[in-house]
Design an enzyme around this catalytic site. Structure first.
Site, short mmCIF file in Angstrom:
data_model
loop_
_atom_site.label_atom_id
_atom_site.label_comp_id
_atom_site.label_asym_id
_atom_site.label_seq_id
_atom_site.Cartn_x
_atom_site.Cartn_y
_atom_site.Cartn_z
N THR A 262 0.80 -1.09 0.12
CA THR A 262 0.04 -0.11 0.05
C THR A 262 0.72 1.35 0.05
O THR A 262 2.05 1.16 0.66
CB THR A 262 -0.94 -0.02 1.09
N ASN A 263 0.34 2.23 -0.67
CA ASN A 263 1.05 3.62 -0.61
C ASN A 263 0.19 4.39 0.58
O ASN A 263 0.37 5.80 0.56
CB ASN A 263 0.98 4.31 -1.73
N LYS B 242 -3.04 3.83 6.48
CA LYS B 242 -3.35 2.39 6.81
C LYS B 242 -1.93 1.95 7.41
O LYS B 242 -1.78 1.39 8.45
CB LYS B 242 -3.58 1.64 5.57
N ASP C 63 -7.81 -5.46 1.34
CA ASP C 63 -8.81 -4.53 0.68
C ASP C 63 -10.03 -4.49 1.64
O ASP C 63 -10.37 -5.50 2.44
CB ASP C 63 -9.47 -5.18 -0.81
N GLY D 286 -11.63 7.77 5.35
CA GLY D 286 -12.61 7.17 4.63
C GLY D 286 -14.10 7.39 5.47
O GLY D 286 -14.06 8.68 5.55
N TYR D 287 -14.75 6.48 5.60
CA TYR D 287 -16.06 6.59 5.93
C TYR D 287 -15.99 6.46 7.65
O TYR D 287 -17.16 6.63 8.12
CB TYR D 287 -16.71 5.36 5.83
N ASP D 288 -14.94 6.69 8.33
CA ASP D 288 -14.92 6.75 9.71
C ASP D 288 -15.75 7.75 10.25
O ASP D 288 -16.41 7.39 11.35
CB ASP D 288 -13.46 6.79 10.32
N LYS E 28 -9.58 2.78 18.47
CA LYS E 28 -10.12 1.91 17.21
C LYS E 28 -9.42 0.63 16.82
O LYS E 28 -10.06 -0.29 16.45
CB LYS E 28 -9.62 3.03 15.94
N ARG F 179 -10.05 -3.93 10.55
CA ARG F 179 -8.92 -3.84 9.93
C ARG F 179 -8.07 -4.40 11.32
O ARG F 179 -7.22 -5.55 10.88
CB ARG F 179 -8.48 -2.45 9.63
#
Length: 201
Positions: free
Chosen positions: A7-8, A12, A68, A149-151, A171, A177
Site C-alpha cells: 500500500t501507499n 493504513k 482490501d 474514509g467513512y470513519d 479504534k 482492520r
C-alpha cells in the site's frame, strides 16, 4: 521479520504498524519508492487483495501482504462494497464518497452496515487469507476528525462514538482492520516461534 505491506496509504501503514508492533519491520510501497497504483479491478475484496499481493511478490520475490476493505450497507444491498474507495469517482475522495452514501440512504431508518477487511499474505510463496468484520450503523452527519474514509459516519456496535471520534489505539482494539491483522499477526508469530524452535534444535 521484514515484510512488505502493498500500500501507499500512510494512514493504513500507521494503523498496521501500531497493530503489528516491533516484532516486524513493515515496509510500505512508499518505503520502496514504488509510486505506481496497483489496479483494483476485482469483483470481490478477496480478489483485489490477492491481486495486489501477487503483483508485489512477483516484482520483489519477498514476503508481502495486501488488504482490501469495503463498507457494506444493508439498505443499499451491500454497496459500496468492493467499490468503497471509488464510490463517488476514481479520485478516491472520502468526502464525496460519504456524501453519496448519505444521499442514497436518505432518511431510511435501517442504518445497519459493516466494515469488512480481507488480507492476502504471500509468505515464502504460500498464500493465506484473513478476514475481519465489525458491525455497526451509519449516522446521517459527520462526527470526529480522526481516522479516514467513512470513519466519521460509522458507529460500531456497542459504541456511541464514530471511528473518527476515537483515538488510533481505541479504534485498533475493535476495528475490522485490527481484527483481520490480529489474525495475520498470530499467523506470523507462529512462524517466528517455529523458526526459533528449529534454530534451537
Amino acid at each position: 521479520m521484514e515484510i512488505i505491506f502493498a500500500t501507499n496509504n500512510e494512514n493504513k501503514t500507521r494503523e498496521i504498524r501500531n497493530i503489528l508492533g516491533s516484532s516486524f519491520r513493515l515496509l510500505s510501497l512508499n518505503d520502496l519508492n514504488i509510486g505506481e497504483e496497483i489496479p483494483e479491478d476485482g469483483s470481490t475484496l478477496e480478489s483485489n487483495a490477492l491481486h495486489k499481493a501477487r503483483y508485489i511478490f512477483k516484482k520483489f520475490n519477498r514476503s508481502v501482504f495486501a488488504d482490501d476493505t469495503g463498507l457494506e450497507i444493508d439498505i443499499l444491498n451491500g454497496l459500496p462494497g468492493v467499490k468503497s474507495a471509488r464510490f463517488a469517482g476514481e479520485n478516491k475522495n472520502s468526502d464525496a464518497n460519504i456524501d453519496k452514501v448519505l444521499l442514497l440512504m436518505g432518511k431510511s431508518e435501517n442504518r445497519n452496515a459493516r466494515f469488512r477487511t480481507v488480507i492476502a499474505l504471500i509468505f515464502e510463496g504460500r498464500e493465506s487469507v484473513f478476514e475481519g468484520v465489525v458491525e455497526g450503523r451509519i449516522i446521517n452527519e459527520r462526527r470526529g476528525s480522526d481516522g479516514f474514509g467513512y470513519d466519521p459516519v460509522f458507529i460500531p456496535d456497542g459504541e456511541s462514538r464514530t471511528f473518527a471520534e476515537m483515538t488510533l489505539e481505541e479504534k485498533n482494539r475493535i476495528s475490522h482492520r485490527a481484527r483481520a491483522f490480529e489474525k495475520l499477526r498470530s499467523f506470523l508469530d507462529n512462524i517466528n516461534r517455529t523458526a526459533c524452535m528449529e534454530n534451537v534444535i
